[in-house]
Design a protein around this motif. Structure first.
Motif, PDB file in Angstrom:
ATOM      1  N   LYS A 310       0.827  -1.209   0.000  1.00 27.97           N
ATOM      2  CA  LYS A 310       0.000   0.000   0.000  1.00 27.97           C
ATOM      3  C   LYS A 310       0.861   1.259   0.000  1.00 27.97           C
ATOM      4  O   LYS A 310       0.562   2.226  -0.706  1.00 27.97           O
ATOM      5  CB  LYS A 310      -0.946   0.009   1.197  1.00 27.97           C
ATOM      6  N   ASN A 314       0.599   4.029  -2.831  1.00 25.93           N
ATOM      7  CA  ASN A 314       0.193   5.372  -2.419  1.00 25.93           C
ATOM      8  C   ASN A 314       1.229   6.421  -2.804  1.00 25.93           C
ATOM      9  O   ASN A 314       0.884   7.516  -3.268  1.00 25.93           O
ATOM     10  CB  ASN A 314      -0.048   5.417  -0.912  1.00 25.93           C
ATOM     11  N   LYS A 315       2.495   6.114  -2.605  1.00 23.25           N
ATOM     12  CA  LYS A 315       3.564   7.063  -2.919  1.00 23.25           C
ATOM     13  C   LYS A 315       3.545   7.427  -4.398  1.00 23.25           C
ATOM     14  O   LYS A 315       3.629   8.607  -4.776  1.00 23.25           O
ATOM     15  CB  LYS A 315       4.910   6.467  -2.532  1.00 23.25           C
ATOM     16  N   LYS A 318       0.280   9.517  -5.280  1.00 22.13           N
ATOM     17  CA  LYS A 318       0.369  10.891  -4.770  1.00 22.13           C
ATOM     18  C   LYS A 318       1.256  11.757  -5.656  1.00 22.13           C
ATOM     19  O   LYS A 318       0.968  12.927  -5.905  1.00 22.13           O
ATOM     20  CB  LYS A 318       0.913  10.879  -3.343  1.00 22.13           C
ATOM     21  N   PHE A 332      -5.726  13.180  -2.520  1.00 18.08           N
ATOM     22  CA  PHE A 332      -5.581  11.727  -2.410  1.00 18.08           C
ATOM     23  C   PHE A 332      -4.688  11.407  -1.226  1.00 18.08           C
ATOM     24  O   PHE A 332      -3.588  11.939  -1.104  1.00 18.08           O
ATOM     25  CB  PHE A 332      -4.973  11.138  -3.688  1.00 18.08           C
ATOM     26  N   GLU A 333      -5.172  10.512  -0.358  1.00 14.38           N
ATOM     27  CA  GLU A 333      -4.406  10.113   0.820  1.00 14.38           C
ATOM     28  C   GLU A 333      -3.931   8.669   0.717  1.00 14.38           C
ATOM     29  O   GLU A 333      -2.772   8.365   0.964  1.00 14.38           O
ATOM     30  CB  GLU A 333      -5.251  10.301   2.091  1.00 14.38           C
ATOM     31  N   SER A 334      -4.870   7.763   0.357  1.00 16.55           N
ATOM     32  CA  SER A 334      -4.510   6.356   0.312  1.00 16.55           C
ATOM     33  C   SER A 334      -5.557   5.569  -0.453  1.00 16.55           C
ATOM     34  O   SER A 334      -6.733   5.963  -0.512  1.00 16.55           O
ATOM     35  CB  SER A 334      -4.385   5.798   1.732  1.00 16.55           C
ATOM     36  N   ILE A 335      -5.132   4.473  -1.057  1.00 16.14           N
ATOM     37  CA  ILE A 335      -6.099   3.540  -1.616  1.00 16.14           C
ATOM     38  C   ILE A 335      -6.873   2.885  -0.477  1.00 16.14           C
ATOM     39  O   ILE A 335      -6.402   2.838   0.663  1.00 16.14           O
ATOM     40  CB  ILE A 335      -5.412   2.460  -2.477  1.00 16.14           C
ATOM     41  N   SER A 336      -8.036   2.384  -0.769  1.00 16.53           N
ATOM     42  CA  SER A 336      -8.860   1.732   0.245  1.00 16.53           C
ATOM     43  C   SER A 336      -8.349   0.318   0.509  1.00 16.53           C
ATOM     44  O   SER A 336      -7.404  -0.152  -0.132  1.00 16.53           O
ATOM     45  CB  SER A 336     -10.313   1.679  -0.217  1.00 16.53           C
TER      46      SER A 336
END
Length: 377
Positions: A310, A314-315, A318, A332-336
């Motif tokens: 993750k 995510n990196k 972003k 955008f913060e993170s995938i679910s």
């Protein structure tokens, strides 16, 4: 809530306004030779004139240099106004060792090979919506072109339909390689419900000829159950419309085979709603199967259970989201924990719903690709 966009050009024709309910179920079984299919050889007499003609795409002729599976050659081709590369159908079929002939059943020129059937039509009978049928599914694609009596089709569309990977143009040469395929056949099931005020049009995949019948049945049961859920949702959406005619109220389901290699199978089911003056944004439901067990794989499993999968994803997202798709509607913060994803060749593709983060409809489903080697521990 279904969000509607203003009416735009769309690849589906308007439905008829018959006053009775029509419910039909058709099964098209496709193998390398398409059992029961009768093809008139390409060198035979011309096919019959179809009911209604559609202007073919205009292209500028150009000789193409291709290198397929290590062999280089030239073929007649062309470039359309939107820069799509086309190739002459008969010469490419001979190079790929595909059987080409006229299909009276499909009312078009059909290529057979690699457990795939590909039909192209330059004119559409009143009963058909699309220029192409691939593995029994009627689908939209770039319009074919007729040049001095020769039929031309989009190069990438054709090659990818037969599981070839077409690489970027390098020094004027198109390079493509045949991809390995699981030993199975895709068949298309469909059903159609038509009333005076609504139309439900469903096409979905079923697997045949797989080595493990238990696994095959497990996959097919999963797909049928999912499609039944989508169709039920479609009926609810259609029932909310107050219009008078079916051509103003259409819900359709189609599918895409994204990956069929190395005992893994990725499929996307897509639903679309058209009502009155607008189209609802399409919705996609991806699923990736492990063909050894018939189980549905999670993103974590596909990423090799990498402890930081993750964080890696995510990196990258972003860093690239706003660069690729412009200003975002929310950060955008993170995938679910249950993100949308599929496999494509050696890539893991994570994507997001239309306008979930982006502000432009033409961005469609924002995608981010990760080589599977990224997650090797």
């Amino acid at each position: 809530m279904i969000r509607l966009m203003k009416k735009i050009s769309f690849p589906f024709h308007k439905a008829s306004t018959a006053r009775r309910l029509v419910l039909s179920l058709s099964v098209i079984v496709l193998t390398g030779g398409a059992a029961g299919e009768s093809l008139t050889p390409a060198y035979a007499s011309s096919p019959p004139t179809l009911v209604s003609s559609t202007a073919a795409s205009a292209i500028t002729p150009k000789t193409l240099t291709l290198k397929i599976d290590g062999q280089s050659f030239t073929l007649p081709g062309g470039i359309s106004k939107d820069k799509t590369t086309y190739v002459a159908l008969r010469p490419i079929s001979e190079r790929l060792q595909l059987k080409l002939g006229w299909s009276q059943k499909e009312q078009g020129w059909t290529l057979l090979g690699r457990n795939t059937s590909f039909t192209v039509r330059t004119a559409l009978p009143s009963t058909l919506r699309h220029h192409y049928t691939v593995n029994g599914q009627s689908i939209w694609g770039p319009t074919p072109s007729l040049v001095k009596g020769s039929l031309y089709v989009p190069l990438r569309f054709l090659l990818e339909s037969f599981s070839y990977e077409l690489n970027a143009l390098t020094s004027g040469v198109f390079t493509a390689n045949k991809l390995p395929m699981n030993e199975l056949t895709v068949k298309t099931k469909s059903f159609h419900e038509l009333t005076r005020t609504s139309e439900l049009d469903v096409q979905y995949p079923q697997i045949d000829g797989f080595r493990d019948r238990t696994v095959q049945d497990k996959l097919n049961q999963y797909l049928e159950a999912r499609v039944k859920e989508l169709a039920a949702q479609g009926r609810k959406e259609l029932a909310t419309y107050q219009g008078q005619y079916a051509d103003e109220n259409l819900y359709f389901i189609q599918y895409f085979i994204k990956h069929n290699q190395k005992d893994r199978l990725s499929i996307i089911l897509e639903s679309n709603l058209f009502q009155g003056a607008g189209y609802a944004f399409p919705t996609r439901f991806p699923v990736t199967f492990d063909l050894k067990t018939g189980e549905v794989l999670t993103l974590q499993q596909v990423a090799g259970n990498h402890p930081s999968y993750k964080a890696i994803i995510n990196k990258e997202i972003k860093e690239l989201f706003s660069k690729k798709y412009g200003p975002l509607s929310k950060p955008f913060e993170s995938i679910s924990d249950d993100p949308l994803f599929y496999l494509h060749n050696n890539m893991l593709v994570v994507f997001f719903p239309v306008l979930d983060y982006t502000t432009r409809f033409f961005d469609y489903f924002p995608e981010f690709r990760f080589p599977l080697s990224t997650f090797q521990q």
